[in-house]
Design a protein around this motif. Structure first.
Motif, PDB file in Angstrom:
ATOM      1  N   LEU A 113       0.258   5.752  -0.470  1.00 52.21           N
ATOM      2  CA  LEU A 113      -0.294   7.066  -0.820  1.00 52.21           C
ATOM      3  C   LEU A 113       0.212   7.438  -2.236  1.00 52.21           C
ATOM      4  CD1 LEU A 113      -0.526   8.687   2.379  1.00 52.21           C
ATOM      5  CD2 LEU A 113      -2.156   7.591   1.415  1.00 52.21           C
ATOM      6  N   GLN A 131      -8.255   5.708   4.138  1.00 55.98           N
ATOM      7  CA  GLN A 131      -7.679   6.580   2.895  1.00 55.98           C
ATOM      8  C   GLN A 131      -8.027   5.552   1.828  1.00 55.98           C
ATOM      9  OE1 GLN A 131      -3.680   6.573   4.402  1.00 55.98           O
ATOM     10  NE2 GLN A 131      -3.805   8.779   4.932  1.00 55.98           N
ATOM     11  N   TYR A 132      -7.585   4.202   1.865  1.00 53.87           N
ATOM     12  CA  TYR A 132      -7.948   3.614   0.721  1.00 53.87           C
ATOM     13  C   TYR A 132      -9.290   3.344   0.214  1.00 53.87           C
ATOM     14  CZ  TYR A 132      -8.307  -1.228  -1.504  1.00 53.87           C
ATOM     15  OH  TYR A 132      -8.185  -2.224  -2.784  1.00 53.87           O
ATOM     16  N   THR A 186      -0.909   0.035   7.240  1.00 55.03           N
ATOM     17  CA  THR A 186      -0.916   0.072   5.890  1.00 55.03           C
ATOM     18  C   THR A 186      -1.188  -1.413   5.586  1.00 55.03           C
ATOM     19  OG1 THR A 186       1.703  -0.157   5.730  1.00 55.03           O
ATOM     20  CG2 THR A 186       0.623   1.909   5.445  1.00 55.03           C
ATOM     21  N   PHE A 203       0.729  -1.266   0.035  1.00 53.30           N
ATOM     22  CA  PHE A 203       0.042   0.118   0.142  1.00 53.30           C
ATOM     23  C   PHE A 203       0.872   1.374   0.008  1.00 53.30           C
ATOM     24  CE2 PHE A 203      -2.181   3.384   2.447  1.00 53.30           C
ATOM     25  CZ  PHE A 203      -3.249   3.637   1.791  1.00 53.30           C
ATOM     26  N   GLY A 251      -4.430   9.712  -4.345  1.00 47.90           N
ATOM     27  CA  GLY A 251      -5.276   8.744  -3.540  1.00 47.90           C
ATOM     28  C   GLY A 251      -4.381   7.654  -3.116  1.00 47.90           C
ATOM     29  N   THR A 252      -4.618   6.610  -3.310  1.00 46.39           N
ATOM     30  CA  THR A 252      -3.945   5.344  -2.860  1.00 46.39           C
ATOM     31  C   THR A 252      -3.630   4.409  -3.769  1.00 46.39           C
ATOM     32  OG1 THR A 252      -5.630   4.027  -2.362  1.00 46.39           O
ATOM     33  CG2 THR A 252      -4.999   5.782  -0.445  1.00 46.39           C
ATOM     34  N   GLN A 253      -2.772   3.486  -3.652  1.00 47.78           N
ATOM     35  CA  GLN A 253      -2.463   2.561  -4.781  1.00 47.78           C
ATOM     36  C   GLN A 253      -1.974   0.943  -3.755  1.00 47.78           C
ATOM     37  OE1 GLN A 253       0.549   3.317  -7.669  1.00 47.78           O
ATOM     38  NE2 GLN A 253       2.162   2.445  -6.170  1.00 47.78           N
ATOM     39  N   ALA A 299      -4.750   4.121   6.958  1.00 52.45           N
ATOM     40  CA  ALA A 299      -4.855   3.578   5.713  1.00 52.45           C
ATOM     41  C   ALA A 299      -6.154   2.964   5.141  1.00 52.45           C
ATOM     42  CB  ALA A 299      -3.612   2.687   5.574  1.00 52.45           C
TER      43      ALA A 299
END
Lengths: 333, 333
Positions: free
Chosen positions: A212, B261-262, B232, A210, A216-218, B258
């Motif tokens: 940021l 956020q995700y 995370t 994971f 966004g997030t990935q 996290a």
């Protein structure tokens, strides 16, 4: 009132007459064993009644729900991806195995070591985001066809098994896939092909990472924490993901044996076990324990007798292999 | 017909009047934010409608659905198990940490290193079969009570959050737990406390080991392949187990950041985020960012403002903390 009654009667009669939920199965012992088990498991008051909250059933995928010969679909995907990505990686040409993939040199590919195979998997299954990977699988499946049958891979689910999944769900069973195949790969296809949502698809996996991003997030796919969901790892995965013991297990090889044993030893239910035996060289393949045998299904056939598991003889028991509307099979003469 | 109509009207009126599904919540901004989001997400034609097949929501457990102070329930279980098992292990008396556990020397326990804690977890969470472990948790929960509240641990789910889980499910959402707690530990309790079946409970895990026994099979718990489902790693676990992006996330600490956020970055939905802020020293605890602050929830409060997440002020927003019928709380004067 009378008209309503007549309509209801007609509906019930027609309903019964029209729909055999297992119409792709011949009327042999295998079909009758499935029906008898489901009827007894779901009939209130039956000695072997299974309450709805315990109706979890597990299916292997490769060779059980779709073909695994001559290569698994996922290996075919990986090889196709190597070819697609090769122009961006001129250095791959120097690698004997990757170069063999690009040339379609199946002999070298078939002789590749486990390490070589893992390299191909790493190059095609890690490094990208989970979203990108899903996209790649989705694009591959719409742009490639199985060479023998000329059908798209997502139209090659076995029709009798897809009917069986529907039939079990109609009877209150929760259907799960527990496969050696990659979890992310299968999940792109499972809802449409089998009516199974992503969270009920379990397979070999590695962890993602994971982070940021600007917007966004990935989650980036890695090869860390690799778990190979085969053989004795299948019960481990069932416990981890499903958290309870299945009441039925469906497989096709000795790699499914532990899953069938774990299910058969469930103390809370009269369980059901089934192995798909690939006996049909004309309509599919005959490879699992026929000469020249792959040895894929040997111990399973032995234990099936002791344990009362159902052996599906593809050639005898299945009216069709694929849905003729999706993938018409012309038998090899 | 008239009588039926009147009955239907009465039923609908009474139904509406009688049941506030979130009756344990005060009528504050937090409750209104939840209701507004759910209504908009489920109203066909709404700009922010979420189709039923996308309605996956994730909840942290410790501090979000039940207390985590002064120790998490699972650590309490581990300490109680060390005491219970000590007579079988005279050699433990020579170990300073284990000996501290046996004597109830909380100071030494609190000062224990991560390594010390892992040792206690290994002794109480591995080596036995999965069935034996479940049995131990079930026996512990019926024989131990929280010392401050005098209630059984399985009667200490937060009533407002349990109502929220019900309310979301009634509106077609699938409720999942994504927690740092042990997956096997929580699954023994989750169905009864939260109405969440084992397969929708995800937590920290290690792999089990399959083997055949004289009369069946067994899965033995090990510490191999340990995955710590916190911070995370939570989005990683969501992807692995659920296989899709949540549309709402509920937590209580920066360890849930996290996951929030995700969820917030889900491109397919207007999402919802919520953090339970422990502000109620009288009815529960005030510890997360109050002096003396634990620093557990600092970054989360900051980001909540930017992202529009709902902060639940326990003291202001919750009418009750626990179900008074299960665990009546006498406020500390």
């Amino acid at each position: 009132m009378k008209r309503t009654l007549i309509a209801a009667l007609l509906l019930s009669l027609c309903g019964t007459a029209a729909a055999d939920p297992l119409s792709a199965w011949n009327d042999t012992a295998s079909k009758r064993a499935i029906e008898a088990w489901v009827q007894n498991a779901t009939k209130p008051g039956s000695d072997t009644f299974i309450p709805p909250e315990k109706r979890y059933v597990v299916f292997d995928n490769d060779g059980t729900l779709w073909p695994e010969a001559p290569l698994t679909f996922q290996i075919q995907f990986a090889l196709d991806e190597i070819k697609r990505l090769a122009p961006e990686h001129p250095e791959w040409a120097k690698d004997p195995l990757l170069s063999a993939v690009m040339k379609g040199d199946t002999k070298t590919i078939a002789a590749a070591s486990q390490k070589g195979l893992m390299k191909i998997l790493a190059l095609t299954h890690s490094g990208m985001t989970t979203g990108e990977f899903n996209q790649r699988v989705a694009e591959w499946v719409t742009s490639h066809k199985d060479t023998r049958f000329g059908c798209r891979y997502d139209q090659m689910g076995y029709q009798p098994m897809r009917q069986l999944l529907d039939y079990l769900r109609e009877n209150g069973f929760k259907t799960w896939i527990i496969s050696g195949g990659g979890i992310d790969f299968m999940r792109v296809l499972s809802q449409k092909m089998y009516g199974i949502p992503p969270e009920q698809v379990v397979g070999s996996f590695s962890l993602s990472e994971f982070s940021l991003t600007d917007n966004g997030t990935q989650l980036r796919k890695t090869m860390q924490g690799a778990f190979n969901d085969d053989a004795t790892s299948k019960p481990v995965a069932i416990h981890l993901f499903m958290g309870q013991r299945p009441v039925a297990a469906f497989g096709n090889s000795d790699g499914d044996l532990a899953m069938l044993q774990y299910t058969a030893a469930n103390p809370d239910a009269k369980t059901f076990g089934l192995l798909v035996h690939h006996t049909d060289a004309a309509r599919e393949y005959a490879y699992d324990s026929h000469p020249p045998a792959s040895g894929k299904l040997v111990e399973g056939l032995k234990q099936a007798k002791e344990k009362g598991w159902t052996i599906v003889d593809m050639k005898q028991d299945w009216k069709t292999v694929f849905d003729p509307a999706q993938c018409p099979v012309k038998p090899i003469p």
